[in-house]
Design a protein around this motif. Structure first.
Motif, mmCIF file in Angstrom:
data_model
loop_
_atom_site.group_PDB
_atom_site.id
_atom_site.type_symbol
_atom_site.label_atom_id
_atom_site.label_comp_id
_atom_site.label_asym_id
_atom_site.label_seq_id
_atom_site.Cartn_x
_atom_site.Cartn_y
_atom_site.Cartn_z
ATOM 1 N N PRO A 172 -48.906 1.089 40.555
ATOM 2 C CA PRO A 172 -49.360 2.191 41.401
ATOM 3 C C PRO A 172 -50.352 1.727 42.464
ATOM 4 C CG PRO A 172 -49.530 2.752 39.059
ATOM 5 C CD PRO A 172 -49.276 1.289 39.142
ATOM 6 N N VAL A 173 -50.101 2.167 43.695
ATOM 7 C CA VAL A 173 -50.989 1.885 44.826
ATOM 8 C C VAL A 173 -51.547 3.238 45.273
ATOM 9 C CG1 VAL A 173 -51.159 0.955 47.162
ATOM 10 C CG2 VAL A 173 -49.595 -0.109 45.501
ATOM 11 N N PHE A 174 -52.798 3.501 44.922
ATOM 12 C CA PHE A 174 -53.398 4.794 45.215
ATOM 13 C C PHE A 174 -53.447 4.996 46.726
ATOM 14 C CE2 PHE A 174 -57.333 7.624 45.103
ATOM 15 C CZ PHE A 174 -56.618 8.742 44.699
ATOM 16 N N SER A 175 -52.833 6.057 47.202
ATOM 17 C CA SER A 175 -52.690 6.299 48.643
ATOM 18 C C SER A 175 -52.785 7.796 48.930
ATOM 19 C CB SER A 175 -51.356 5.731 49.141
ATOM 20 O OG SER A 175 -50.305 5.995 48.219
ATOM 21 N N PRO A 176 -53.963 8.382 48.670
ATOM 22 C CA PRO A 176 -54.123 9.832 48.826
ATOM 23 C C PRO A 176 -54.118 10.265 50.286
ATOM 24 C CG PRO A 176 -56.235 8.804 48.405
ATOM 25 C CD PRO A 176 -55.206 7.719 48.265
ATOM 26 N N GLY A 177 -53.923 11.557 50.449
ATOM 27 C CA GLY A 177 -53.897 12.160 51.780
ATOM 28 C C GLY A 177 -52.746 13.121 51.872
ATOM 29 N N HIS A 178 -51.540 12.624 51.647
ATOM 30 C CA HIS A 178 -50.399 13.540 51.590
ATOM 31 C C HIS A 178 -50.627 14.545 50.468
ATOM 32 C CE1 HIS A 178 -46.362 14.951 52.283
ATOM 33 N NE2 HIS A 178 -46.069 14.774 51.007
ATOM 34 N N THR A 179 -50.969 14.057 49.294
ATOM 35 C CA THR A 179 -51.599 14.834 48.226
ATOM 36 C C THR A 179 -52.797 14.015 47.758
ATOM 37 O OG1 THR A 179 -50.307 13.826 46.447
ATOM 38 C CG2 THR A 179 -49.390 15.825 47.460
ATOM 39 N N ALA A 220 -52.141 17.200 52.753
ATOM 40 C CA ALA A 220 -53.405 17.834 52.367
ATOM 41 C C ALA A 220 -54.547 17.431 53.284
ATOM 42 C CB ALA A 220 -53.735 17.478 50.922
ATOM 43 N N ASP A 221 -54.623 16.161 53.637
ATOM 44 C CA ASP A 221 -55.724 15.643 54.448
ATOM 45 C C ASP A 221 -55.155 14.566 55.364
ATOM 46 O OD1 ASP A 221 -57.940 14.096 55.400
ATOM 47 O OD2 ASP A 221 -59.175 14.862 53.761
ATOM 48 N N VAL A 222 -54.922 14.919 56.611
ATOM 49 C CA VAL A 222 -54.245 14.012 57.539
ATOM 50 C C VAL A 222 -55.081 12.770 57.792
ATOM 51 C CG1 VAL A 222 -53.407 13.765 59.901
ATOM 52 C CG2 VAL A 222 -52.877 15.835 58.613
ATOM 53 N N GLU A 223 -56.374 12.935 57.975
ATOM 54 C CA GLU A 223 -57.234 11.774 58.210
ATOM 55 C C GLU A 223 -57.182 10.814 57.031
ATOM 56 O OE1 GLU A 223 -61.893 10.684 59.318
ATOM 57 O OE2 GLU A 223 -61.261 12.777 59.124
ATOM 58 N N GLN A 224 -57.231 11.354 55.822
ATOM 59 C CA GLN A 224 -57.156 10.514 54.631
ATOM 60 C C GLN A 224 -55.792 9.839 54.537
ATOM 61 O OE1 GLN A 224 -57.190 12.402 50.675
ATOM 62 N NE2 GLN A 224 -58.848 11.004 50.118
ATOM 63 N N PHE A 226 -53.857 8.847 56.984
ATOM 64 C CA PHE A 226 -53.838 7.691 57.873
ATOM 65 C C PHE A 226 -54.723 6.571 57.329
ATOM 66 C CE2 PHE A 226 -51.923 10.574 60.925
ATOM 67 C CZ PHE A 226 -51.027 9.737 61.581
ATOM 68 N N GLY A 227 -55.828 6.925 56.703
ATOM 69 C CA GLY A 227 -56.676 5.908 56.095
ATOM 70 C C GLY A 227 -55.969 5.154 54.985
ATOM 71 N N SER A 228 -55.117 5.853 54.246
ATOM 72 C CA SER A 228 -54.408 5.219 53.126
ATOM 73 C C SER A 228 -53.339 4.240 53.580
ATOM 74 C CB SER A 228 -53.788 6.296 52.234
ATOM 75 O OG SER A 228 -54.787 6.919 51.456
ATOM 76 N N LEU A 229 -52.989 4.241 54.861
ATOM 77 C CA LEU A 229 -52.038 3.235 55.341
ATOM 78 C C LEU A 229 -52.589 1.824 55.124
ATOM 79 C CD1 LEU A 229 -50.792 4.883 58.661
ATOM 80 C CD2 LEU A 229 -49.634 4.857 56.434
ATOM 81 N N SER A 230 -53.909 1.696 55.103
ATOM 82 C CA SER A 230 -54.507 0.371 54.850
ATOM 83 C C SER A 230 -54.196 -0.118 53.442
ATOM 84 C CB SER A 230 -56.022 0.434 55.061
ATOM 85 O OG SER A 230 -56.318 0.720 56.416
ATOM 86 N N ALA A 231 -54.136 0.805 52.477
ATOM 87 C CA ALA A 231 -53.776 0.414 51.106
ATOM 88 C C ALA A 231 -52.336 -0.083 51.055
ATOM 89 C CB ALA A 231 -53.969 1.592 50.159
ATOM 90 N N LEU A 232 -51.469 0.517 51.865
ATOM 91 C CA LEU A 232 -50.086 0.032 51.937
ATOM 92 C C LEU A 232 -50.052 -1.346 52.587
ATOM 93 C CD1 LEU A 232 -48.140 3.245 53.052
ATOM 94 C CD2 LEU A 232 -49.043 2.644 50.801
#
Length: 265
Positions: A172-179, A220-224, A226-232
């Motif tokens: 699992p790669v935690f990537s919140p924002g969409h949910t 849920a949180d668009v800014e978050q 986009f931030g989670s793209l770094s985890a990807l």
């Protein structure tokens, strides 16, 4: 020689077109139904399903497994990237009928229990007016049961960063924002990332194609997000297998760069 993807229609095509692509990567099979992807990971005769698509996809599964030379008793787990209705569709049925455990991040438990109660930044109803090309996509999803998904209590929790003890050992790669509990899944031995809806190549709410973050109608949180793209990016995966749209084979960093350039919708 590497195993080549083989795409075939599924034996039953009710409730929207369905397509099984065998070996989109070796031992990883993509089932696309009404613009929603789920993936079957094979390892030593056992199978993990990533995401539970739509309710009508449930009727396809026995034939899909037969096409792979497998059977229902080979399915060891369903693992959710997140619990939106179009990824939860047959989760309750497969647990009830086949006894298969359903895993997801603990933060997804509330949505899993109540699939239509989820945070989103923008009103959903305005999107078909602004993006009329999305109407056929949304209609096919509705025909496949998007409006009648059953909730699921007692989601079995997973821990980000720890490879799961299921076939394929997705990490699992935690990537919140969409949910708020969204997780992508790294298949390290296949240099691939199952990105769920953290990054897609088809947005059902706009019908736009190419790598992007899903519209704010379902995020849920668009800014978050986009931030989670770094985890990807940190996975350095070569292949990205999204929750909606075609596989991406040009590296995750190029995909996330295009998603950032595409911006929010």
């Amino acid at each position: 020689m590497a195993t080549q993807p083989v795409s075939t229609p599924t034996p039953r095509r009710r409730s929207g077109a369905a397509r099984l692509t065998r070996n989109v990567l070796p031992g990883v099979h993509r089932l696309e139904h009404a613009h929603v992807n789920c993936y079957l990971i094979e390892e030593q005769g056992e199978i993990t399903i990533i995401d539970a698509a739509l309710p009508a996809t449930w009727r396809l599964l026995p034939d899909v497994l037969a096409a792979l030379g497998s059977a229902p008793d080979a399915v060891r787990a369903v693992v959710l990237t997140h619990a939106h209705f179009d990824h939860l569709g047959f989760a309750r049925a497969i647990r009830r009928e086949w006894g298969v455990p359903v895993l997801g991040h603990p933060a997804e438990a509330g949505i899993a229990a109540h699939p239509y109660r989820y945070a989103h930044e923008s009103p959903r109803l305005r999107y078909p007016l602004r993006y009329p090309a999305s109407l056929p996509l949304l209609a096919r999803m509705a025909a496949a049961g998007a409006l009648r998904v059953e909730g699921l209590d007692h989601l079995q929790p997973l821990t980000p960063g720890e490879a799961l003890d299921v076939p394929g050992r997705p990490q699992p790669v935690f990537s919140p924002g969409h949910t708020f509990g969204h997780c992508a899944f790294l298949l390290a031995d296949r240099d691939a990332l199952l990105s769920g809806d953290a990054l897609v190549t088809l947005d059902p709410y706009t019908a736009e194609r190419g790598p992007r973050v899903v519209a704010a109608a379902a995020t849920a949180d668009v800014e978050q997000a986009f931030g989670s793209l770094s985890a990807l990016d940190d996975t350095e995966a070569h292949t990205v297998l999204p929750g909606h749209g075609e596989p991406w084979r040009e590296g995750v960093r190029r995909a996330t760069a295009q998603a950032r350039d595409a911006g929010a919708r």
